[in-house]
Design a protein around this motif. Sequence first.
Motif, mmCIF file in Angstrom:
data_model
loop_
_atom_site.group_PDB
_atom_site.id
_atom_site.type_symbol
_atom_site.label_atom_id
_atom_site.label_comp_id
_atom_site.label_asym_id
_atom_site.label_seq_id
_atom_site.Cartn_x
_atom_site.Cartn_y
_atom_site.Cartn_z
ATOM 1 N N THR A 1 0.832 -1.196 0.000
ATOM 2 C CA THR A 1 0.000 0.000 0.000
ATOM 3 C C THR A 1 0.870 1.250 0.000
ATOM 4 O O THR A 1 2.003 1.238 0.497
ATOM 5 C CB THR A 1 -0.951 0.003 1.215
ATOM 6 N N ALA A 2 0.322 2.328 -0.572
ATOM 7 C CA ALA A 2 1.001 3.631 -0.599
ATOM 8 C C ALA A 2 -0.060 4.712 -0.678
ATOM 9 O O ALA A 2 -1.191 4.469 -1.122
ATOM 10 C CB ALA A 2 1.957 3.727 -1.785
ATOM 11 N N VAL A 3 0.313 5.916 -0.262
ATOM 12 C CA VAL A 3 -0.595 7.063 -0.308
ATOM 13 C C VAL A 3 -0.009 8.124 -1.226
ATOM 14 O O VAL A 3 1.160 8.513 -1.076
ATOM 15 C CB VAL A 3 -0.836 7.643 1.093
ATOM 16 N N ALA A 4 -0.830 8.569 -2.176
ATOM 17 C CA ALA A 4 -0.494 9.755 -2.957
ATOM 18 C C ALA A 4 -0.962 10.957 -2.134
ATOM 19 O O ALA A 4 -2.166 11.196 -2.024
ATOM 20 C CB ALA A 4 -1.190 9.727 -4.307
ATOM 21 N N PRO A 5 -0.032 11.699 -1.505
ATOM 22 C CA PRO A 5 -0.446 12.755 -0.576
ATOM 23 C C PRO A 5 -0.857 14.029 -1.307
ATOM 24 O O PRO A 5 -0.604 14.193 -2.507
ATOM 25 C CB PRO A 5 0.814 12.993 0.243
ATOM 26 N N VAL A 6 -1.484 14.930 -0.550
ATOM 27 C CA VAL A 6 -1.724 16.275 -1.078
ATOM 28 C C VAL A 6 -0.378 16.905 -1.407
ATOM 29 O O VAL A 6 0.581 16.813 -0.635
ATOM 30 C CB VAL A 6 -2.471 17.126 -0.031
ATOM 31 N N GLN A 7 -0.286 17.534 -2.576
ATOM 32 C CA GLN A 7 0.956 18.137 -3.037
ATOM 33 C C GLN A 7 0.617 19.112 -4.149
ATOM 34 O O GLN A 7 -0.532 19.150 -4.616
ATOM 35 C CB GLN A 7 1.912 17.056 -3.546
ATOM 36 N N PRO A 8 1.572 19.916 -4.595
ATOM 37 C CA PRO A 8 1.270 20.816 -5.710
ATOM 38 C C PRO A 8 0.680 20.045 -6.888
ATOM 39 O O PRO A 8 1.270 19.086 -7.378
ATOM 40 C CB PRO A 8 2.632 21.418 -6.047
ATOM 41 N N GLY A 9 -0.515 20.442 -7.299
ATOM 42 C CA GLY A 9 -1.172 19.794 -8.422
ATOM 43 C C GLY A 9 -2.118 18.683 -8.044
ATOM 44 O O GLY A 9 -2.885 18.224 -8.894
ATOM 45 N N TRP A 10 -2.088 18.217 -6.782
ATOM 46 C CA TRP A 10 -2.980 17.117 -6.386
ATOM 47 C C TRP A 10 -3.678 17.478 -5.078
ATOM 48 O O TRP A 10 -3.018 17.684 -4.058
ATOM 49 C CB TRP A 10 -2.221 15.805 -6.248
ATOM 50 N N PRO A 11 -5.037 17.527 -5.055
ATOM 51 C CA PRO A 11 -5.751 18.173 -3.956
ATOM 52 C C PRO A 11 -6.191 17.295 -2.787
ATOM 53 O O PRO A 11 -6.546 17.822 -1.733
ATOM 54 C CB PRO A 11 -6.992 18.742 -4.654
ATOM 55 N N GLN A 12 -6.227 15.968 -2.946
ATOM 56 C CA GLN A 12 -6.718 15.106 -1.879
ATOM 57 C C GLN A 12 -5.809 13.878 -1.747
ATOM 58 O O GLN A 12 -5.295 13.366 -2.753
ATOM 59 C CB GLN A 12 -8.149 14.625 -2.167
ATOM 60 N N PRO A 13 -5.599 13.376 -0.514
ATOM 61 C CA PRO A 13 -4.781 12.173 -0.354
ATOM 62 C C PRO A 13 -5.564 10.925 -0.778
ATOM 63 O O PRO A 13 -6.731 10.750 -0.401
ATOM 64 C CB PRO A 13 -4.481 12.154 1.148
ATOM 65 N N VAL A 14 -4.912 10.070 -1.536
ATOM 66 C CA VAL A 14 -5.540 8.846 -2.028
ATOM 67 C C VAL A 14 -4.660 7.658 -1.658
ATOM 68 O O VAL A 14 -3.469 7.639 -1.979
ATOM 69 C CB VAL A 14 -5.751 8.900 -3.556
ATOM 70 N N ARG A 15 -5.253 6.681 -0.970
ATOM 71 C CA ARG A 15 -4.529 5.455 -0.651
ATOM 72 C C ARG A 15 -4.808 4.402 -1.727
ATOM 73 O O ARG A 15 -5.958 4.188 -2.114
ATOM 74 C CB ARG A 15 -4.950 4.901 0.706
ATOM 75 N N VAL A 16 -3.737 3.765 -2.196
ATOM 76 C CA VAL A 16 -3.842 2.699 -3.188
ATOM 77 C C VAL A 16 -3.231 1.437 -2.582
ATOM 78 O O VAL A 16 -2.076 1.455 -2.135
ATOM 79 C CB VAL A 16 -3.123 3.069 -4.496
ATOM 80 N N THR A 17 -3.995 0.363 -2.554
ATOM 81 C CA THR A 17 -3.530 -0.917 -2.023
ATOM 82 C C THR A 17 -3.654 -1.965 -3.107
ATOM 83 O O THR A 17 -4.736 -2.147 -3.689
ATOM 84 C CB THR A 17 -4.361 -1.334 -0.791
ATOM 85 N N VAL A 18 -2.546 -2.628 -3.423
ATOM 86 C CA VAL A 18 -2.509 -3.593 -4.525
ATOM 87 C C VAL A 18 -2.120 -4.958 -3.975
ATOM 88 O O VAL A 18 -1.126 -5.093 -3.253
ATOM 89 C CB VAL A 18 -1.507 -3.161 -5.615
ATOM 90 N N THR A 19 -2.901 -5.969 -4.343
ATOM 91 C CA THR A 19 -2.593 -7.358 -3.998
ATOM 92 C C THR A 19 -2.297 -8.133 -5.269
ATOM 93 O O THR A 19 -3.125 -8.169 -6.194
ATOM 94 C CB THR A 19 -3.751 -8.023 -3.253
#
Length: 310
Positions: free
Chosen positions: A108-126
């Motif tokens: 699993t990893a989180v794409a955090p809020v950062q320049p250009g991206w407004p909301q944190p999104v968690r992605v979990t891959v199995t």
Amino acid sequence: MDACGERFVIVSGDSRAEVDEVGAALAGFSQGGRVRVEPHPPTARPPKGSGAVLAPWPNRVRGGAWTHRGTRRQLALTEPDAGNAIHGLLRHVTWTPVERAGDRITLTAVAPVQPGWPQPVRVTVTYAVGRDGLTVTTVVENLGDAPVPFGLGFHPYLRVGDVPTDELELTLSARTELPLRDQLPDGPARPLDGAVSRTRLAGLVLDSAFGGCTPGDGPDGGADGRVRHRVGSRDGGGTELWADAAFGWVQVFTPSDFPRQGPDGAVTPSRAIAVEPMTCPPDALNSGTDLIELVPGESQVLRWGVHATG
């Protein structure tokens, strides 16, 4: 530890896959004694996007710029020569293993809020292997406080063992092709020529986006809700990539210089074919086409996989 972090090996029967900790990239898959997905050596930046998880958007964002809820956003230009943002935010980060067994690995990893991206999104891959081949299950969650658009893709290169790419036939479930200029949309999707949806790869150069991917017949002859793309060889062997109906798009890329590693360890530039399932087309953050809206507190589950057909 290599540049890719830890490399996880999962095995069940004659199915075997390798997965990198960095990027959660699929680093190879074999079944039935044949390689089905191109392997790549341990590296933090797999060649030609090999095996990458493409989230929270696949493909390119024109100029890295898009507008969300009336606010113009500017992403980092991760394809600097062309001036675009490419393949999301999670390809080069270290993912966290959260569950591991002999036949599966979950990261699993989180794409955090950062320049250009407004909301944190968690992605979990199995990634899981078994008699049915490789199954990849992705759970995506909006950890923020407002809806956010989302797209998902993967970047496997398909093989049928040692059969050269130019000797393979490609079959796509797609019904349309999206015209591209400099790998960005250049007009509306148009009906797909049947000669392209089923074609020999010899001499064919593609870096093309195809849409209208619809579920086809399953192994028992009935519809099973899965989109299916296939590469096959003259000896009757084949490798099929299936995906949930949400993967209505596929990018096909045929580089001539993929660094293929032979049994002796030598690396030779070779023709290869990436068949990339995507939930949306290139530059979808601008067009809005087939974007998934992630609502805070809710999750989406998407599946695809690869298996031998001979």
